[in-house]
Motif scaffolding. Structure first.
Motif, short mmCIF file in Angstrom:
data_model
loop_
_atom_site.label_atom_id
_atom_site.label_comp_id
_atom_site.label_asym_id
_atom_site.label_seq_id
_atom_site.Cartn_x
_atom_site.Cartn_y
_atom_site.Cartn_z
N SER A 173 -64.36 -90.24 -32.24
CA SER A 173 -64.93 -89.55 -31.09
C SER A 173 -64.92 -90.44 -29.85
CB SER A 173 -66.37 -89.14 -31.39
OG SER A 173 -67.16 -90.29 -31.54
N GLY A 174 -64.47 -91.66 -30.00
CA GLY A 174 -64.53 -92.59 -28.88
C GLY A 174 -65.66 -93.57 -29.07
N ALA A 175 -66.43 -93.41 -30.17
CA ALA A 175 -67.56 -94.28 -30.43
C ALA A 175 -67.25 -95.15 -31.63
CB ALA A 175 -68.81 -93.45 -30.70
N THR A 176 -66.29 -96.09 -31.48
CA THR A 176 -66.04 -97.05 -32.55
C THR A 176 -67.25 -97.95 -32.68
OG1 THR A 176 -64.79 -98.24 -30.89
CG2 THR A 176 -63.54 -97.17 -32.65
N SER A 177 -67.57 -98.35 -33.92
CA SER A 177 -68.84 -99.00 -34.13
C SER A 177 -68.83 -99.92 -35.33
CB SER A 177 -69.92 -97.93 -34.30
OG SER A 177 -69.44 -96.89 -35.09
N LYS A 178 -69.93 -100.67 -35.46
CA LYS A 178 -70.18 -101.51 -36.63
C LYS A 178 -71.08 -100.74 -37.58
CE LYS A 178 -68.41 -105.73 -35.96
NZ LYS A 178 -67.64 -106.48 -36.94
N VAL A 179 -70.82 -100.84 -38.88
CA VAL A 179 -71.59 -100.10 -39.86
C VAL A 179 -72.58 -101.01 -40.56
CG1 VAL A 179 -71.50 -98.78 -41.99
CG2 VAL A 179 -69.80 -98.40 -40.24
N VAL A 214 -72.40 -83.27 -26.89
CA VAL A 214 -73.25 -83.11 -28.08
C VAL A 214 -72.52 -83.61 -29.32
CG1 VAL A 214 -74.29 -81.41 -29.62
CG2 VAL A 214 -74.64 -81.24 -27.16
N LEU A 215 -71.26 -83.24 -29.46
CA LEU A 215 -70.48 -83.66 -30.63
C LEU A 215 -70.27 -85.17 -30.64
CD1 LEU A 215 -67.91 -80.72 -30.73
CD2 LEU A 215 -69.94 -81.06 -32.16
N GLU A 216 -70.19 -85.78 -29.45
CA GLU A 216 -70.10 -87.24 -29.38
C GLU A 216 -71.37 -87.88 -29.92
OE1 GLU A 216 -67.56 -88.99 -28.60
OE2 GLU A 216 -66.25 -87.78 -27.33
N TRP A 217 -72.53 -87.38 -29.50
CA TRP A 217 -73.80 -87.93 -30.00
C TRP A 217 -73.91 -87.74 -31.51
CZ3 TRP A 217 -75.88 -91.36 -27.32
CH2 TRP A 217 -76.08 -91.27 -25.94
N LEU A 268 -80.15 -72.92 -31.39
CA LEU A 268 -80.48 -74.20 -30.77
C LEU A 268 -79.74 -74.35 -29.44
CD1 LEU A 268 -80.14 -76.54 -33.90
CD2 LEU A 268 -82.21 -75.44 -33.04
N ASP A 269 -80.47 -74.69 -28.38
CA ASP A 269 -79.88 -74.92 -27.06
C ASP A 269 -79.51 -76.39 -26.90
OD1 ASP A 269 -79.65 -72.60 -25.27
OD2 ASP A 269 -81.79 -72.35 -25.72
N ILE A 270 -78.54 -76.66 -26.03
CA ILE A 270 -78.10 -78.04 -25.78
C ILE A 270 -78.32 -78.45 -24.33
CG2 ILE A 270 -76.38 -77.88 -27.62
CD1 ILE A 270 -74.24 -77.66 -25.41
N LYS A 271 -79.00 -77.61 -23.56
CA LYS A 271 -79.11 -77.89 -22.13
C LYS A 271 -79.93 -79.13 -21.80
CE LYS A 271 -82.72 -74.32 -21.71
NZ LYS A 271 -83.06 -73.04 -21.04
N ASP A 272 -80.74 -79.61 -22.75
CA ASP A 272 -81.54 -80.82 -22.50
C ASP A 272 -80.90 -82.08 -23.07
OD1 ASP A 272 -83.54 -79.40 -21.17
OD2 ASP A 272 -84.54 -78.88 -23.05
N VAL A 273 -79.72 -81.92 -23.71
CA VAL A 273 -79.05 -83.09 -24.29
C VAL A 273 -78.37 -83.89 -23.18
CG1 VAL A 273 -77.24 -83.85 -25.88
CG2 VAL A 273 -78.68 -81.88 -26.47
N PRO A 274 -78.63 -85.19 -23.09
CA PRO A 274 -77.98 -86.00 -22.04
C PRO A 274 -76.49 -86.15 -22.30
CG PRO A 274 -79.17 -87.41 -23.58
CD PRO A 274 -79.51 -86.00 -23.96
N MET A 275 -75.74 -86.38 -21.24
CA MET A 275 -74.31 -86.64 -21.39
C MET A 275 -74.11 -87.91 -22.20
SD MET A 275 -72.74 -84.13 -20.02
CE MET A 275 -71.06 -84.75 -19.93
N PHE A 276 -73.09 -87.91 -23.05
CA PHE A 276 -72.84 -89.05 -23.91
C PHE A 276 -72.49 -90.29 -23.10
CE2 PHE A 276 -69.96 -91.74 -26.42
CZ PHE A 276 -70.82 -92.06 -27.47
N ASN A 277 -73.16 -91.39 -23.43
CA ASN A 277 -72.89 -92.68 -22.80
C ASN A 277 -73.24 -93.75 -23.83
OD1 ASN A 277 -72.74 -95.03 -21.36
ND2 ASN A 277 -74.07 -94.37 -19.68
#
Length: 395
Positions: A379-385, A87-90, A36-45
Motif C-alpha cells: 500500500s506504500g507503507a513498507t514497515s518493520k514487523v 482508509v485502505l492505506e490506514w 460505517l462512515d469514513i468522513k472523520d478518517v484523516p488522510m493517510f500520512n
C-alpha cells in the motif's frame, strides 16, 4: 450474519450511503448490516501515524468482528475516491483487519455505467498483499444514473434492480460460508456434526430437569443440588477454602477463565467484569447454556475441531491469537483439556489473556529487543514487523 458496510465517500450527502442504508433496511431478515462512515478518517500520512486514533481503531474493531464487509464506492476520474484509498492505506499499514475477510463491492454513480471502473480499481487494491481481502468475484452491482434511482422514502424505484441486489446479497452470504470453510485450520474437515454442541446428552454431573437455556439456570441448578455457597468450606485435594475464597481467588487470576464440561455445557466463568469490559465477553445468564448457544453457527466447525483435538488427545492445548483489541494488546485464547487422574477427558478450560504486558516486562527486565524483517505492505507503507505483536513501524 453480521456485516459492516463502508461508505466509500466522505461527502456529507452520498448516494452510496443511501445504497448501504437500503441494504441494511430491506435485507435485515438475511443479514445484520452496520453502516460505517469514513468522513472523520484523516488522510493517510505515514509520518503522522494515526493508527491508534479512535476513528481508525473503531473501523478496525468493527471489521474484525464482522463476518464480511460491503464497500460502496462512487467513481471519481475512473477510480475510487481519495478518502476511500486513504482508509485502505490506514487499514494496511500497522493493522490488517481486511486480511482474509470476505468483501463484496457495490457502487452508485451519476454515470450510466455505475462505478464500473472504480469497482475494477478497488478490486485491485483489495487484492494487494498488504490488504489481502477475499473479494467476491463477479456479481457486480452497478447502480447508474443514481440521481433518479431512489424514491422519496430512499428505496430503489426499480423492482428488478432491487431483486438483482437481493440475489447478489444471497450469493455473498454463500460466499462468506465458503471462505470460512477454506480458512478453517489446516486439514480440518466439516466437524459441525462431530460434536453435540447442543448438549442433548447427559453425563454423571449433568443437572437434569432444568432448561439449559434458562437465564436463571444457575439459581435453579444450585437449588436442585443444594449447592453450598458463601462461607461454607470446601475441601480441595490440597487445600481448604470457603466458596467465597474460591470466588475471590479465581477472580484474581490474570486471565478470563471459562469451563465447559465434556457434555459441551458452559458451566462457569470468573465473573468480575461486565461483558463490554472483557476480552472475550460473557454474560451471567449464559452459564448453563449449551456451547451452540454461546457461539455463532458459522464457527461451529472450528469449535468442534478444537474440542475434537482435546477430547481425542491429539493436543492438550490449542492456542489462537485474536486481533480485535488494537495494536497495544496481544490477546491469546488458550483451550486446555481438563482430565481426571486416569486421563479421561472432562472438559475445557479456556483462559484468555493479553500477554503484551508480560512481553513488555520481560524485555524491560532483560534489556532484550524484538527484531524483525522488512515487510512490503504494497500500500506504500513498507514497515518493520514486531515478531511478537505483529505491530509494524515505518522502516
Amino acid at each position: 450474519m453480521k456485516l459492516v458496510g463502508i461508505v466509500g465517500s466522505n461527502a456529507e450527502f452520498s448516494y452510496n450511503r443511501l445504497l448501504l442504508n437500503f441494504i441494511a433496511k430491506n435485507f435485515k431478515k438475511l443479514i445484520d448490516v452496520e453502516v460505517l462512515d469514513i468522513k472523520d478518517v484523516p488522510m493517510f500520512n505515514q509520518s503522522d501515524d494515526q493508527t491508534n486514533s479512535e476513528v481508525i481503531q473503531n473501523l478496525n474493531k468493527k471489521i474484525v468482528e464482522a463476518d464480511g464487509v460491503i464497500i460502496a464506492t462512487p467513481e471519481y476520474n475512473h477510480s475510487i475516491p481519495s478518502a476511500l484509498q486513504s482508509v485502505l492505506e490506514w487499514l494496511s499499514f500497522k493493522i490488517h483487519p481486511l486480511d482474509g475477510k470476505p468483501v463484496m463491492i457495490v457502487g452508485a454513480s451519476y454515470d450510466v455505467q455505475g462505478s464500473s471502473r472504480s469497482q475494477l480499481h478497488l478490486r485491485q487494491v483489495l487484492d494487494a498483499p498488504g490488504v489481502n481481502a477475499v473479494v467476491m468475484p463477479g456479481n457486480e452491482f452497478l447502480l447508474g444514473e443514481v440521481y433518479d434511482a431512489f424514491d422519496e422514502n430512499e428505496n430503489l424505484k426499480d423492482a428488478q434492480t432491487a431483486q438483482f441486489l437481493e440475489t447478489c446479497i444471497k450469493k455473498f452470504i454463500r460466499f462468506i460460508n465458503v471462505v470460512n470453510v477454506l480458512q478453517s485450520p489446516e486439514g480440518m474437515k466439516d466437524l459441525s456434526d462431530a460434536e453435540d454442541l447442543y448438549a442433548t446428552g447427559a453425563i454423571d454431573t449433568t443437572v437434569e430437569g432444568i432448561d439449559m437455556s434458562a437465564d436463571d439456570w444457575l439459581e435453579q441448578a444450585a437449588e436442585a443440588t443444594q449447592a453450598v455457597e458463601g462461607n461454607t468450606y470446601v475441601k480441595l485435594n490440597r487445600g481448604l477454602l470457603t466458596v467465597n475464597q474460591l470466588n475471590y481467588f479465581l477472580n484474581s487470576m490474570p486471565a478470563e477463565l471459562t469451563y465447559a464440561d465434556s457434555n459441551n455445557q458452559f458451566l462457569y466463568y470468573n465473573h468480575h467484569m461486565e461483558k463490554e469490559d472483557m476480552l472475550a465477553g460473557r454474560r451471567p445468564e449464559q452459564v448453563g447454556s449449551p456451547l451452540a448457544e454461546c457461539h455463532p453457527e458459522r464457527v461451529f466447525s472450528s469449535v468442534s475441531w478444537v474440542i475434537q483435538q482435546l477430547r481425542s488427545g491429539k493436543q492438550d492445548v490449542v492456542r489462537t491469537q485474536v486481533p480485535t483489541h488494537g495494536p497495544d494488546k496481544f490477546v491469546v485464547h488458550s483451550y486446555q483439556a481438563v482430565r481426571d487422574d486416569n486421563g479421561n477427558y472432562l472438559g475445557i478450560n479456556e483462559y484468555v489473556q493479553d500477554i503484551q504486558p508480560v512481553i513488555d516486562w520481560y524485555l524491560e527486565q532483560t534489556g532484550q529487543q524484538l527484531t524483525g524483517g522488512d515487510v512490503d505492505a504494497v500500500s506504500g507503507a513498507t514497515s518493520k514487523v514486531d515478531t511478537v505483536s505483529g505491530a509494524t513501524a515505518k522502516a
